[in-house]
Scaffold this active site. Structure first.
Site, mmCIF file in Angstrom:
data_model
loop_
_atom_site.group_PDB
_atom_site.id
_atom_site.type_symbol
_atom_site.label_atom_id
_atom_site.label_comp_id
_atom_site.label_asym_id
_atom_site.label_seq_id
_atom_site.Cartn_x
_atom_site.Cartn_y
_atom_site.Cartn_z
ATOM 1 N N SER A 1 0.633 -1.117 -0.057
ATOM 2 C CA SER A 1 -0.074 0.001 0.186
ATOM 3 C C SER A 1 1.077 1.245 0.084
ATOM 4 O O SER A 1 1.759 1.366 0.923
ATOM 5 C CB SER A 1 -1.102 -0.008 1.406
ATOM 6 O OG SER A 1 -1.786 0.989 1.359
ATOM 7 N N GLY B 1 1.226 11.146 5.954
ATOM 8 C CA GLY B 1 -0.192 11.803 6.264
ATOM 9 C C GLY B 1 -1.259 11.512 5.400
ATOM 10 O O GLY B 1 -2.239 12.109 5.124
ATOM 11 N N ASN C 1 -6.186 -0.688 7.192
ATOM 12 C CA ASN C 1 -5.027 0.176 7.545
ATOM 13 C C ASN C 1 -5.182 0.380 8.896
ATOM 14 O O ASN C 1 -5.658 1.651 9.012
ATOM 15 C CB ASN C 1 -4.528 1.349 6.720
ATOM 16 C CG ASN C 1 -3.182 1.898 7.247
ATOM 17 O OD1 ASN C 1 -2.628 1.366 8.265
ATOM 18 N ND2 ASN C 1 -2.935 2.786 6.606
ATOM 19 N N CYS D 1 -3.753 4.212 11.450
ATOM 20 C CA CYS D 1 -4.115 5.434 11.112
ATOM 21 C C CYS D 1 -4.424 6.127 12.241
ATOM 22 O O CYS D 1 -4.652 5.374 13.536
ATOM 23 C CB CYS D 1 -5.127 5.626 10.228
ATOM 24 S SG CYS D 1 -5.355 4.976 8.587
ATOM 25 N N GLY E 1 11.836 -0.351 4.451
ATOM 26 C CA GLY E 1 12.966 -0.875 3.628
ATOM 27 C C GLY E 1 13.689 -2.106 4.463
ATOM 28 O O GLY E 1 13.172 -2.478 5.476
ATOM 29 N N GLY F 1 7.773 -6.096 4.462
ATOM 30 C CA GLY F 1 8.846 -5.162 5.440
ATOM 31 C C GLY F 1 10.246 -5.395 4.631
ATOM 32 O O GLY F 1 10.736 -6.575 5.098
#
Lengths: 288, 335
Positions: free
Chosen positions: B22, B73, B128, B131, B220, B247
């Site tokens: 995502s 954001g 998700n 948030c 990363g 990940g």
């Protein structure tokens, strides 16, 4: 295009470096104002972000070469300065929207600051081919950090060079000589690439004179971009659209060339309250 | 004979397990220049919220060793534009689209899920839960089992049966398994592990935090071991629940690591910024890695690392005899 390009040369040009690589697929698609995004550090590097550089020129040698000019400003660019002939680089390009060229043979003022001046030379060629007049204003802190002053004097219909310390050309800043240059060149259109602050001033002065201005946001992209390809959304800035609505556009995929009068220069690094999707502070106040 | 990469996320079958994470493949338009979206296992969209959102000001990211910290954001066009512009594009490209759902309140999530209900182009939904919850001091939903469960339940209620709902969890919790259990109880058909890890960078030139959001999410290869641990831990506790592992995946062997830990699929994220064509390469490398290990079907490798110590699948012998650098070992054994 994502290609593995073979390095031809890395040379010092004043205070900057110029790297030429063989990348025919990029060379043949390139249009002035576009850039390349270069992976740095080699195959097993921990530095994942691509470095974005406006293309200086493409040539047909070796099937097609691409040259870009850069300042050594971080360990990633330091690694680039250490490349040697026959090393390979993972390069994506050409990326972004190019400078739009005038239909008619008009007078053009090309304004460059620091390494950003490099992006103007392929543009100058394209403009000359259309019968346009090409006038240069190039600036930088000192003689070593003005790119292309001599070439500009050679190929330009006029060339003004200005440095902060006066070591070459006149002493001062680009913005200071701009009104005179606009008047002398009778410019119909202004193109600029260089430090973001210079672009802001050029946009301001050109707008004051009612002259359309296109800016290439190379430095902003270098400071904020992670990918160069439009995926990561880190290089956004507020720009006013044709419909009058301010949107956060990507300097890479929606730029790097934008209309200077449409960029909200004083709001860089912010989300203006009336931008599309801005935090709803005002609405909350209305509700309460 | 090359290995079969077909995998399942609950009721949904995918031709291969490599998805894009995502927010890392953009809307799909830019990625489509570098990757055939129909050949990805699936495409996970940026989190979709009810309203358009500009996100945070720049600077939004900073490069760190083996990754980056970013605080975006949750920028996005909002559900209206997403349904009108982005989802049809993905469908046209033949992408198996997993829509990430976000929000700042349970009602936000429910609203987006309700709008997705009748969209046949939605193959699965990812919630998700990392948030900020506007109704709870901006604390992320993912940090409390009850809050995470509330949003999962809200989404699951609105999404058609047959479209699996995955909860994407943050590793920044004291006990991930508790949160995973709460989400499963609330109706999650699977889990996406992991979201970014909280991090921060300070600009030593400006002497200020490097990001406008001060802290951000680390992503990363730097976070890969945290992600592998999370997948392993949750798969051990909930072996029936499919996991999308992510990940720092950059190679086929990285992907295999997640599969062995218990993931049924993997997602490539930050690596796409570095290498926009990485997904196709990772699919190829994963297939080669399975074949080289004599594993005929990807499904047989899922969770294989959980087999008890001492269990050696026969194919591992096959691998070691074909690799010449194992020869000295055989000599040792002979002695």
């Amino acid at each position: 295009m994502q290609v593995s390009g073979t390095v031809l040369t890395v040379r010092e040009v004043g205070g900057y470096h110029a790297l030429t690589l063989v990348a025919p697929a990029i060379a043949e698609r390139f249009r002035p104002g576009q850039f390349v995004a270069v992976a740095v550090g080699g195959e097993h590097t921990g530095r994942l972000l691509r470095r974005c550089f406006a293309v200086y020129e493409v040539k047909s040698d070796y099937g097609g070469t691409v040259e870009f000019v850069f300042a050594d400003r971080d360990p990633g660019t330091a690694w680039l300065t250490g490349r040697r002939s026959r090393d390979t680089l993972d390069v994506v390009g050409p990326l972004g929207r190019p400078f739009r060229l005038p239909r008619d043979p008009v007078s053009c003022l090309l304004v460059g600051g620091g390494p950003g001046g490099a992006a103007l030379f392929s543009l100058a060629d394209a403009l000359h081919r259309r019968g346009c007049q090409v006038h240069f204003v190039l600036g930088g802190p000192d003689a070593a950090h003005v790119f292309g002053a001599r070439s500009a004097q050679r190929i330009g219909d006029s060339a003004t060079v200005v440095t902060t310390d006066g070591s070459v050309g006149s002493r001062g800043e680009v913005a200071g000589v701009l009104p005179q240059a606009l008047a002398d060149s009778r410019a119909d259109v202004v193109y600029a690439c260089g430090p973001t602050e210079t672009l802001r001033q050029v946009s301001q002065v050109s707008s004051d004179y009612g002259i359309p201005v296109q800016v290439c946001l190379e430095e902003f992209l270098q400071a904020n971009g992670a990918c160069g390809t439009g995926l990561c959304l880190t290089c956004v800035l507020p720009v006013i659209g044709d419909d009058g609505v301010t949107r956060m556009l990507r300097a890479c995929a929606d730029g790097p060339v934008l209309r200077g009068e449409r960029v909200r220069w004083s709001d860089l690094g912010t989300i203006p309250l009336e931008a599309l999707g801005a935090p709803r502070a005002l609405h909350v106040m209305e509700d309460s | 004979m090359s290995a079969s990469l077909i995998t399942r996320l609950g009721p949904v079958e995918l031709p291969n397990p490599v998805l894009t994470a995502s927010g890392c493949g953009g809307t799909g338009r830019d990625l489509a220049q570098f990757a055939d979206l129909s050949r990805l296992g699936g495409f996970i969209t940026p989190s979709v919220l009810p309203q358009p959102r500009a996100g945070r000001p720049t600077p939004r990211m900073a490069e760190t060793p083996g990754g980056m910290v970013s605080a975006m954001g949750l920028p996005g066009p909002g559900i209206d534009t997403f349904l009108r512009r982005d989802l049809p594009f993905l469908a046209e490209q033949g992408a198996r689209t997993i829509v990430s759902v976000g929000g700042n309140s349970v009602a936000d999530y429910a609203e987006v899920a309700r709008r997705l209900r009748d969209e046949t182009a939605v193959c699965a939904v990812e919630v998700n839960v990392a948030c900020p919850n506007a109704e709870d001091r901006g604390l992320v939903f993912a940090s409390r089992p009850s809050a995470a469960a509330d949003v999962v339940r809200a989404v699951r209620t609105h999404i058609r049966p047959g479209v699996p709902v995955f909860a994407k969890l943050s590793p920044d919790v004291s006990d991930l398994v508790t949160i995973a259990l709460a989400c499963a109880d609330a109706g999650a058909d699977g889990l996406s592990l992991i979201n970014t890890v909280l991090g921060m960078a300070i600009d030593t030139t400006t002497l200020r935090p490097a990001l406008s959001g001060v802290s951000g999410g680390l992503s990363g290869p730097a976070i890969r071991p945290i992600a592998v641990r999370s997948v392993y831990q949750v798969h051990a506790a909930l072996p029936q629940l499919p996991i999308i592992g992510m990940g720092g995946i950059a190679t086929g062997l990285d992907a295999l690591e997640f599969i062995l830990a218990g993931a049924s699929a993997v997602a490539v994220g930050t690596t796409l910024f570095h290498d926009p064509s990485a997904a196709a390469r990772i699919v190829r490398e994963l297939e080669e890695a399975l074949t080289a290990r004599g594993i005929g079907r990807l499904a047989d490798a899922v969770g294989l690392a959980h087999r008890p110590y001492g269990f050696v699948p026969p194919q591992v012998h096959a691998l070691s005899t074909t690799e010449p650098n194992h020869e000295p070992k055989t000599e040792e054994r002979a002695q």
